[in-house]
Design a protein around this motif. Structure first.
Motif, PDB file in Angstrom:
ATOM      1  N   GLN A 101      29.553   3.237  50.667  1.00  0.00           N
ATOM      2  CA  GLN A 101      29.097   4.020  49.515  1.00  0.00           C
ATOM      3  C   GLN A 101      30.065   3.903  48.341  1.00  0.00           C
ATOM      4  O   GLN A 101      29.651   3.732  47.194  1.00  0.00           O
ATOM      5  CB  GLN A 101      28.939   5.503  49.892  1.00  0.00           C
ATOM      6  CG  GLN A 101      27.652   5.827  50.560  1.00  0.00           C
ATOM      7  CD  GLN A 101      26.456   5.543  49.660  1.00  0.00           C
ATOM      8  OE1 GLN A 101      26.470   5.750  48.447  1.00  0.00           O
ATOM      9  NE2 GLN A 101      25.401   5.042  50.265  1.00  0.00           N
ATOM     10  N   ILE A 102      31.354   3.990  48.632  1.00  0.00           N
ATOM     11  CA  ILE A 102      32.375   3.877  47.585  1.00  0.00           C
ATOM     12  C   ILE A 102      32.302   2.502  46.926  1.00  0.00           C
ATOM     13  O   ILE A 102      32.341   2.378  45.704  1.00  0.00           O
ATOM     14  CB  ILE A 102      33.781   4.158  48.158  1.00  0.00           C
ATOM     15  CG1 ILE A 102      33.898   5.650  48.492  1.00  0.00           C
ATOM     16  CG2 ILE A 102      34.877   3.708  47.212  1.00  0.00           C
ATOM     17  CD1 ILE A 102      35.099   6.001  49.352  1.00  0.00           C
ATOM     18  N   GLU A 103      32.163   1.459  47.734  1.00  0.00           N
ATOM     19  CA  GLU A 103      32.081   0.098  47.193  1.00  0.00           C
ATOM     20  C   GLU A 103      30.803  -0.099  46.387  1.00  0.00           C
ATOM     21  O   GLU A 103      30.810  -0.730  45.334  1.00  0.00           O
ATOM     22  CB  GLU A 103      32.169  -0.930  48.323  1.00  0.00           C
ATOM     23  CG  GLU A 103      32.217  -2.363  47.862  1.00  0.00           C
ATOM     24  CD  GLU A 103      33.485  -2.743  47.108  1.00  0.00           C
ATOM     25  OE1 GLU A 103      33.525  -3.874  46.597  1.00  0.00           O
ATOM     26  OE2 GLU A 103      34.426  -1.934  47.012  1.00  0.00           O
ATOM     27  N   ALA A 104      29.691   0.476  46.843  1.00  0.00           N
ATOM     28  CA  ALA A 104      28.428   0.365  46.109  1.00  0.00           C
ATOM     29  C   ALA A 104      28.555   1.023  44.730  1.00  0.00           C
ATOM     30  O   ALA A 104      28.089   0.470  43.725  1.00  0.00           O
ATOM     31  CB  ALA A 104      27.294   0.996  46.908  1.00  0.00           C
ATOM     32  N   ARG A 105      29.188   2.194  44.686  1.00  0.00           N
ATOM     33  CA  ARG A 105      29.393   2.873  43.386  1.00  0.00           C
ATOM     34  C   ARG A 105      30.302   2.055  42.478  1.00  0.00           C
ATOM     35  O   ARG A 105      30.068   1.960  41.275  1.00  0.00           O
ATOM     36  CB  ARG A 105      29.974   4.271  43.599  1.00  0.00           C
ATOM     37  CG  ARG A 105      28.942   5.259  44.055  1.00  0.00           C
ATOM     38  CD  ARG A 105      29.487   6.694  44.017  1.00  0.00           C
ATOM     39  NE  ARG A 105      28.851   7.445  45.069  1.00  0.00           N
ATOM     40  CZ  ARG A 105      29.424   7.794  46.214  1.00  0.00           C
ATOM     41  NH1 ARG A 105      30.684   7.515  46.449  1.00  0.00           N
ATOM     42  NH2 ARG A 105      28.761   8.458  47.129  1.00  0.00           N
ATOM     43  N   ARG A 106      31.346   1.465  43.055  1.00  0.00           N
ATOM     44  CA  ARG A 106      32.271   0.643  42.271  1.00  0.00           C
ATOM     45  C   ARG A 106      31.545  -0.558  41.672  1.00  0.00           C
ATOM     46  O   ARG A 106      31.683  -0.859  40.480  1.00  0.00           O
ATOM     47  CB  ARG A 106      33.440   0.173  43.143  1.00  0.00           C
ATOM     48  CG  ARG A 106      34.534  -0.558  42.351  1.00  0.00           C
ATOM     49  CD  ARG A 106      35.538  -1.224  43.278  1.00  0.00           C
ATOM     50  NE  ARG A 106      34.972  -2.377  43.964  1.00  0.00           N
ATOM     51  CZ  ARG A 106      34.781  -3.579  43.394  1.00  0.00           C
ATOM     52  NH1 ARG A 106      35.076  -3.776  42.121  1.00  0.00           N
ATOM     53  NH2 ARG A 106      34.265  -4.574  44.091  1.00  0.00           N
ATOM     54  N   LEU A 107      30.734  -1.215  42.487  1.00  0.00           N
ATOM     55  CA  LEU A 107      29.967  -2.370  42.002  1.00  0.00           C
ATOM     56  C   LEU A 107      28.962  -1.957  40.931  1.00  0.00           C
ATOM     57  O   LEU A 107      28.759  -2.680  39.945  1.00  0.00           O
ATOM     58  CB  LEU A 107      29.257  -3.058  43.170  1.00  0.00           C
ATOM     59  CG  LEU A 107      30.161  -3.782  44.165  1.00  0.00           C
ATOM     60  CD1 LEU A 107      29.372  -4.214  45.392  1.00  0.00           C
ATOM     61  CD2 LEU A 107      30.849  -4.964  43.508  1.00  0.00           C
ATOM     62  N   GLN A 108      28.345  -0.799  41.111  1.00  0.00           N
ATOM     63  CA  GLN A 108      27.383  -0.316  40.126  1.00  0.00           C
ATOM     64  C   GLN A 108      28.075  -0.021  38.797  1.00  0.00           C
ATOM     65  O   GLN A 108      27.559  -0.383  37.736  1.00  0.00           O
ATOM     66  CB  GLN A 108      26.687   0.934  40.641  1.00  0.00           C
ATOM     67  CG  GLN A 108      25.564   1.410  39.738  1.00  0.00           C
ATOM     68  CD  GLN A 108      24.807   2.570  40.357  1.00  0.00           C
ATOM     69  OE1 GLN A 108      25.399   3.434  41.008  1.00  0.00           O
ATOM     70  NE2 GLN A 108      23.513   2.593  40.158  1.00  0.00           N
ATOM     71  N   SER A 147      31.197 -10.584  51.908  1.00  0.00           N
ATOM     72  CA  SER A 147      30.687 -10.720  53.271  1.00  0.00           C
ATOM     73  C   SER A 147      30.779  -9.400  54.025  1.00  0.00           C
ATOM     74  O   SER A 147      29.830  -8.992  54.701  1.00  0.00           O
ATOM     75  CB  SER A 147      31.474 -11.790  54.035  1.00  0.00           C
ATOM     76  OG  SER A 147      31.282 -13.052  53.460  1.00  0.00           O
ATOM     77  N   GLN A 148      31.923  -8.722  53.919  1.00  0.00           N
ATOM     78  CA  GLN A 148      32.090  -7.439  54.596  1.00  0.00           C
ATOM     79  C   GLN A 148      31.109  -6.401  54.059  1.00  0.00           C
ATOM     80  O   GLN A 148      30.545  -5.621  54.825  1.00  0.00           O
ATOM     81  CB  GLN A 148      33.521  -6.936  54.442  1.00  0.00           C
ATOM     82  CG  GLN A 148      34.536  -7.751  55.201  1.00  0.00           C
ATOM     83  CD  GLN A 148      35.954  -7.371  54.845  1.00  0.00           C
ATOM     84  OE1 GLN A 148      36.239  -6.893  53.748  1.00  0.00           O
ATOM     85  NE2 GLN A 148      36.863  -7.596  55.775  1.00  0.00           N
ATOM     86  N   TYR A 149      30.907  -6.392  52.758  1.00  0.00           N
ATOM     87  CA  TYR A 149      29.983  -5.440  52.128  1.00  0.00           C
ATOM     88  C   TYR A 149      28.575  -5.605  52.710  1.00  0.00           C
ATOM     89  O   TYR A 149      27.946  -4.640  53.143  1.00  0.00           O
ATOM     90  CB  TYR A 149      29.980  -5.657  50.612  1.00  0.00           C
ATOM     91  CG  TYR A 149      29.006  -4.784  49.869  1.00  0.00           C
ATOM     92  CD1 TYR A 149      29.336  -3.471  49.551  1.00  0.00           C
ATOM     93  CD2 TYR A 149      27.764  -5.272  49.474  1.00  0.00           C
ATOM     94  CE1 TYR A 149      28.438  -2.658  48.865  1.00  0.00           C
ATOM     95  CE2 TYR A 149      26.874  -4.459  48.788  1.00  0.00           C
ATOM     96  CZ  TYR A 149      27.221  -3.165  48.486  1.00  0.00           C
ATOM     97  OH  TYR A 149      26.328  -2.363  47.802  1.00  0.00           O
ATOM     98  N   PHE A 150      28.079  -6.827  52.730  1.00  0.00           N
ATOM     99  CA  PHE A 150      26.725  -7.054  53.231  1.00  0.00           C
ATOM    100  C   PHE A 150      26.639  -6.916  54.751  1.00  0.00           C
ATOM    101  O   PHE A 150      25.594  -6.532  55.276  1.00  0.00           O
ATOM    102  CB  PHE A 150      26.176  -8.397  52.747  1.00  0.00           C
ATOM    103  CG  PHE A 150      25.728  -8.336  51.315  1.00  0.00           C
ATOM    104  CD1 PHE A 150      24.564  -7.664  50.967  1.00  0.00           C
ATOM    105  CD2 PHE A 150      26.475  -8.903  50.306  1.00  0.00           C
ATOM    106  CE1 PHE A 150      24.151  -7.571  49.652  1.00  0.00           C
ATOM    107  CE2 PHE A 150      26.075  -8.821  48.982  1.00  0.00           C
ATOM    108  CZ  PHE A 150      24.910  -8.149  48.647  1.00  0.00           C
TER     109      PHE A 150
END
Length: 110
Positions: free
Chosen positions: A88-95, A11-14
């Motif tokens: 950005q950090i979370e997006a890279r981690r998810l990727q 939820s926080q990510y989106f």
């Protein structure tokens, strides 16, 4: 960013992602997260404002401005520099996490 960014819930990510294009008010954030997830994630009002409060305390979002609409205050929130970096950090981690599974799936199919 001062320290390692906190882990983000989905939820926080989106919610943070919804603010990438500029300030939004609560209902705008709800609609943007719903649209970004094809309706899979529907933030309840209580969930939204609880998350905004936590993200504001973590300095990932901040109030941008308020306007009065139909006699009610409408507060707009914006992403801070720390919030953009955490996203950005979370997006890279998810990727990276997705790449592990996608790589194994391709290997298994071959």
């Amino acid at each position: 960013m001062r320290n390692k960014p906190p882990s983000l819930t989905e939820s926080q990510y989106f919610l943070l992602a919804a603010l990438l294009d500029g300030p939004l008010h609560g209902y705008g954030i709800i609609k943007a997260t719903e649209q970004a997830t094809d309706g899979r994630l529907r933030l309840a009002v209580g969930t939204l404002y609880g998350a905004l409060d936590r993200l504001e305390r973590a300095r990932l979002v901040e109030a941008d401005h308020e306007e009065i609409v139909d006699g009610r205050a409408r507060r707009y929130y914006r992403l801070t520099n720390d919030g953009a970096a955490a996203l950005q950090i979370e997006a890279r981690r998810l990727q990276q996490a997705a790449n592990v599974v996608i790589g194994r799936t391709r290997t298994a199919e071959a």
